[in-house]
Design a protein around this motif. Structure first.
Motif, short mmCIF file in Angstrom:
data_model
loop_
_atom_site.label_atom_id
_atom_site.label_comp_id
_atom_site.label_asym_id
_atom_site.label_seq_id
_atom_site.Cartn_x
_atom_site.Cartn_y
_atom_site.Cartn_z
N ASP A 188 -37.79 -1.70 1.19
CA ASP A 188 -36.96 -2.21 0.10
C ASP A 188 -37.32 -3.67 -0.20
O ASP A 188 -37.34 -4.08 -1.36
CB ASP A 188 -35.48 -2.09 0.48
N SER A 204 -35.65 13.45 -4.28
CA SER A 204 -35.59 12.00 -4.26
C SER A 204 -36.76 11.39 -5.02
O SER A 204 -36.59 10.39 -5.74
CB SER A 204 -35.59 11.48 -2.82
N GLY A 220 -36.30 9.15 -8.25
CA GLY A 220 -36.78 7.78 -8.18
C GLY A 220 -37.69 7.42 -9.34
O GLY A 220 -37.59 6.33 -9.91
N VAL A 270 -37.69 5.90 -0.69
CA VAL A 270 -36.73 6.86 -1.23
C VAL A 270 -36.99 8.28 -0.75
O VAL A 270 -36.04 9.01 -0.44
CB VAL A 270 -36.74 6.81 -2.78
#
Length: 300
Positions: free
Chosen positions: A35, A218, A222, A277
């Protein structure tokens, strides 16, 4: 009968909240470094600012961060998400289950659209709780010179920009849009694909099935929401020129980025985001299932 139903529902809500919170905590601690890399790449422009290194990709960013800032740089800004993820995940699972009956649209059973709409509403509402933590987190992640304490960042933002749309709640509309699109895709795709892929009787194969489907959902969600995430990051992070607000609104930020840096800039940091993700979605789902079942069987 209503008293019995109410009493029996309370443990379920308790288990859902705890399982969701613990699974969110595990996801943050394990995947926070990715992140940080994503935020750094989204914030940088086409030219170096104040002599900072321009990252050529996720691996180059990781190597540069480790060389210039040390290992602890990968966990910059972790306090805000840790503080918010535990109650946020728990509340989101509760809201998701609560909202599903309102989106049957006449069907006898929940459809993929039911899950998508319930997830969208839950994700949008959680934005109001999460936004201040996101602003503080991104401010910490963007700083390459020192390790800023969470409280000092909070005090600085409140002192100079306040609590509102210029301060702790800047970028709230971008976050709401990002969350709405992401959760629509994640819950919708997951439940649609899950219905197509047969359930396996083998526990190991069933675990692999869930992990694969959740990871794929995901990934799709994303990609769908990434440009909105880029705009959110630029609005909430430090502005390129001190004292001048360049990024304020979502659509305007996307247009400015496209005009000045080109189409590829709208997807800066996409690979690092997907690296977080995809396993993050799988980890969240699997850990939630296991923790939830453990709490029920042990009558915690």
């Amino acid at each position: 009968m209503p008293i019995f139903c109410e009493a029996s529902a309370r443990p379920e809500a308790h288990y859902q909240f705890l399982a969701g919170g613990l699974s969110g905590f595990l996801e943050v601690v394990c995947l926070h470094p990715l992140d940080v890399v994503r935020s750094r790449m989204q914030l940088q422009g086409t030219r170096s600012v104040r002599g900072e290194v321009l990252y050529r990709g996720p691996l180059h960013a990781m190597a540069s961060m480790y060389r210039h800032e040390g290992l602890t740089a990968f966990w910059k800004g972790i306090v805000p998400p840790v503080c918010v993820e535990t109650p946020k995940r728990g509340a989101k699972f509760l809201m998701y289950e609560l909202f599903k009956p309102y989106f049957y649209f006449g069907a006898p059973q929940p459809t993929p659209l039911t899950h998508a709409m319930a997830g969208t509403l839950a994700g949008t509402l959680e934005s109001f709780v999460v936004n201040p933590f996101e602003v503080v987190k991104i401010t910490q992640q963007a700083n390459r010179l020192e390790r800023l304490s969470t409280l000092s960042v909070v005090r600085s933002i409140i002192k100079h920009d306040g609590w509102g749309f210029e301060g702790l709640y800047r970028g709230i509309t971008a976050l709401m849009a990002r969350n709405a699109v992401f959760h629509f895709g994640f819950f919708g795709f997951y439940n649609a694909i899950k219905d197509w892929v047969p359930i396996s009787q083998d526990s190991g194969s069933e675990l692999l099935r869930k992990v694969t489907i959740a990871g794929f959902a995901s990934c799709l969600a994303g990609v769908m929401s990434f440009t909105l995430d880029m705009a959110k990051c630029r609005i909430q992070g430090p502005q390129p020129v001190k004292g001048e607000v360049k990024y304020r609104w979502t659509i305007a930020t996307i247009r400015t980025t496209f005009r000045e840096e080109g189409f590829r800039a709208l997807f800066k940091g996409l690979s690092s985001m997907l690296m977080k993700v995809v396993p993050g979605g799988a980890m969240l789902l699997v850990s939630y299932d296991y923790i939830y079942e453990f709490l029920k069987t042990t009558n915690y």
